[in-house]
Design a protein around this motif. Structure first.
Motif, mmCIF file in Angstrom:
data_model
loop_
_atom_site.group_PDB
_atom_site.id
_atom_site.type_symbol
_atom_site.label_atom_id
_atom_site.label_comp_id
_atom_site.label_asym_id
_atom_site.label_seq_id
_atom_site.Cartn_x
_atom_site.Cartn_y
_atom_site.Cartn_z
ATOM 1 N N UNK A 1 0.790 -1.239 0.000
ATOM 2 C CA UNK A 1 0.000 0.000 0.000
ATOM 3 C C UNK A 1 0.822 1.288 0.000
ATOM 4 N N UNK A 2 2.059 1.218 -0.496
ATOM 5 C CA UNK A 2 2.907 2.411 -0.582
ATOM 6 C C UNK A 2 2.908 3.149 0.766
ATOM 7 N N UNK A 3 3.103 2.384 1.826
ATOM 8 C CA UNK A 3 2.975 2.928 3.173
ATOM 9 C C UNK A 3 4.315 3.164 3.858
ATOM 10 N N UNK A 4 5.428 3.089 3.091
ATOM 11 C CA UNK A 4 6.725 3.404 3.692
ATOM 12 C C UNK A 4 7.344 4.547 2.893
ATOM 13 N N UNK A 5 7.735 5.581 3.597
ATOM 14 C CA UNK A 5 8.345 6.724 2.914
ATOM 15 C C UNK A 5 9.858 6.553 2.872
ATOM 16 N N UNK A 6 10.449 7.098 1.805
ATOM 17 C CA UNK A 6 11.914 7.045 1.671
ATOM 18 C C UNK A 6 12.412 8.483 1.581
ATOM 19 N N UNK A 7 13.239 8.873 2.517
ATOM 20 C CA UNK A 7 13.762 10.238 2.504
ATOM 21 C C UNK A 7 15.259 10.198 2.820
ATOM 22 N N UNK A 8 15.860 11.358 2.756
ATOM 23 C CA UNK A 8 17.252 11.480 3.200
ATOM 24 C C UNK A 8 17.256 12.217 4.526
ATOM 25 N N UNK A 9 17.962 11.657 5.504
ATOM 26 C CA UNK A 9 18.046 12.299 6.809
ATOM 27 C C UNK A 9 19.517 12.332 7.199
ATOM 28 N N UNK A 10 20.046 13.500 7.390
ATOM 29 C CA UNK A 10 21.475 13.662 7.692
ATOM 30 C C UNK A 10 22.352 12.896 6.707
ATOM 31 N N UNK A 11 21.986 12.979 5.418
ATOM 32 C CA UNK A 11 22.787 12.341 4.379
ATOM 33 C C UNK A 11 22.599 10.836 4.250
ATOM 34 N N UNK A 12 21.711 10.271 5.078
ATOM 35 C CA UNK A 12 21.478 8.818 5.016
ATOM 36 C C UNK A 12 20.051 8.529 4.571
ATOM 37 N N UNK A 13 19.877 7.370 3.908
ATOM 38 C CA UNK A 13 18.523 6.958 3.560
ATOM 39 C C UNK A 13 17.735 6.700 4.843
ATOM 40 N N UNK A 14 16.466 7.072 4.805
ATOM 41 C CA UNK A 14 15.637 6.944 6.008
ATOM 42 C C UNK A 14 14.266 6.419 5.589
ATOM 43 N N UNK A 15 13.841 5.357 6.252
ATOM 44 C CA UNK A 15 12.560 4.726 5.914
ATOM 45 C C UNK A 15 11.624 4.821 7.107
ATOM 46 N N UNK A 16 10.409 5.234 6.795
ATOM 47 C CA UNK A 16 9.453 5.475 7.883
ATOM 48 C C UNK A 16 8.084 4.946 7.447
ATOM 49 N N UNK A 17 7.376 4.310 8.366
ATOM 50 C CA UNK A 17 6.033 3.819 8.046
ATOM 51 C C UNK A 17 5.046 4.988 8.089
ATOM 52 N N UNK A 18 4.204 5.076 7.066
ATOM 53 C CA UNK A 18 3.135 6.083 7.057
ATOM 54 C C UNK A 18 1.891 5.405 7.653
ATOM 55 N N UNK A 19 1.633 5.694 8.936
ATOM 56 C CA UNK A 19 0.592 4.953 9.669
ATOM 57 C C UNK A 19 -0.760 4.974 8.955
ATOM 58 N N UNK A 20 -1.100 6.113 8.368
ATOM 59 C CA UNK A 20 -2.424 6.260 7.750
ATOM 60 C C UNK A 20 -2.584 5.330 6.548
ATOM 61 N N UNK A 21 -1.481 4.947 5.933
ATOM 62 C CA UNK A 21 -1.553 4.104 4.727
ATOM 63 C C UNK A 21 -1.352 2.620 5.038
ATOM 64 N N UNK A 22 -0.703 2.316 6.167
ATOM 65 C CA UNK A 22 -0.345 0.920 6.470
ATOM 66 C C UNK A 22 -1.604 0.098 6.748
ATOM 67 N N UNK A 23 -1.691 -1.070 6.087
ATOM 68 C CA UNK A 23 -2.837 -1.958 6.310
ATOM 69 C C UNK A 23 -2.449 -3.174 7.170
ATOM 70 N N UNK A 24 -1.224 -3.141 7.702
ATOM 71 C CA UNK A 24 -0.810 -4.218 8.606
ATOM 72 C C UNK A 24 -0.608 -5.564 7.928
ATOM 73 N N UNK A 25 -0.228 -5.552 6.655
ATOM 74 C CA UNK A 25 -0.157 -6.822 5.906
ATOM 75 C C UNK A 25 1.056 -7.661 6.296
ATOM 76 N N UNK A 26 2.057 -7.045 6.946
ATOM 77 C CA UNK A 26 3.169 -7.849 7.462
ATOM 78 C C UNK A 26 4.299 -8.090 6.451
ATOM 79 N N UNK A 27 4.078 -7.685 5.219
ATOM 80 C CA UNK A 27 5.041 -8.022 4.166
ATOM 81 C C UNK A 27 6.422 -7.427 4.456
ATOM 82 N N UNK A 28 6.450 -6.166 4.868
ATOM 83 C CA UNK A 28 7.734 -5.511 5.138
ATOM 84 C C UNK A 28 8.501 -6.256 6.228
#
Ligand code: SF4
Ligand code: SF4
Length: 139
Positions: free
Chosen positions: A73-100
């Motif tokens: 459900x495209x529920x993980x965001x990918x950003x740069x934080x202090x020059x490093x890749x950063x992955x964060x769950x977007x709670x509103x989009x997560x359906x709890x499918x467990x795949x990640x």
């Protein structure tokens, strides 16, 4: 030949799992899930879990992002934080499918966190059920 490999992998997997849990024979595990059995239409459909990433354990591989982006459900965001890749769950989009959590290579880095449940709604009471026993509210 390929089929044999799959069966061998399954045997390995089961054997490792039994060692890990301290089960010696198949008889030790046979039937253990039965007390947890309920008819599917008795499950509380309000039950919800959300994926949660332990940022200290995360190695920034991005597998969770790809899995959720391409298959869920495209529920993980990918950003740069202090020059490093950063992955964060977007709670509103997560359906709890467990795949990640399944694809993450780091043990216990992604956990599925049960959310507070307000009341019970089984399939018998669910508005998506055409045989719903509770009439839909007008308006
Ligand atoms: S549990 Fe499913 S929907 Fe939620 S972040 Fe993981 S893959 Fe995406
Ligand atoms: S799969 Fe696990 S280790 Fe890799 S980026 Fe996602 S949370 Fe981090």
């Amino acid at each position: 030949h390929y089929g044999f490999r799959i069966v061998e992998d399954m045997i390995d997997g089961l054997s490792n799992w039994m060692d890990e849990k301290g089960f010696e024979t198949i008889a030790d595990v046979t039937g253990r899930a039965i007390p947890n059995f309920v008819n599917w239409n008795q499950l509380n459909l309000k039950f919800k879990t959300l994926a949660s990433i332990d940022q200290d354990a995360c190695i920034k591989c991005g597998l969770c992002y790809i899995a959720c982006e391409d298959t869920s459900h495209q529920a993980i965001s990918k950003t740069l934080l202090n020059g490093e890749r950063h992955y964060e769950v977007i709670d509103e989009e997560c359906v709890g499918c467990n795949l990640c959590a399944h694809v993450c290579p780091v043990d216990d880095c992604i956990t599925m966190v049960p959310q507070p449940v307000e009341g019970v709604q089984t399939w018998n009471e669910h508005p998506n059920n055409p045989m719903c026993k509770i009439p839909a509210k007008a308006g």
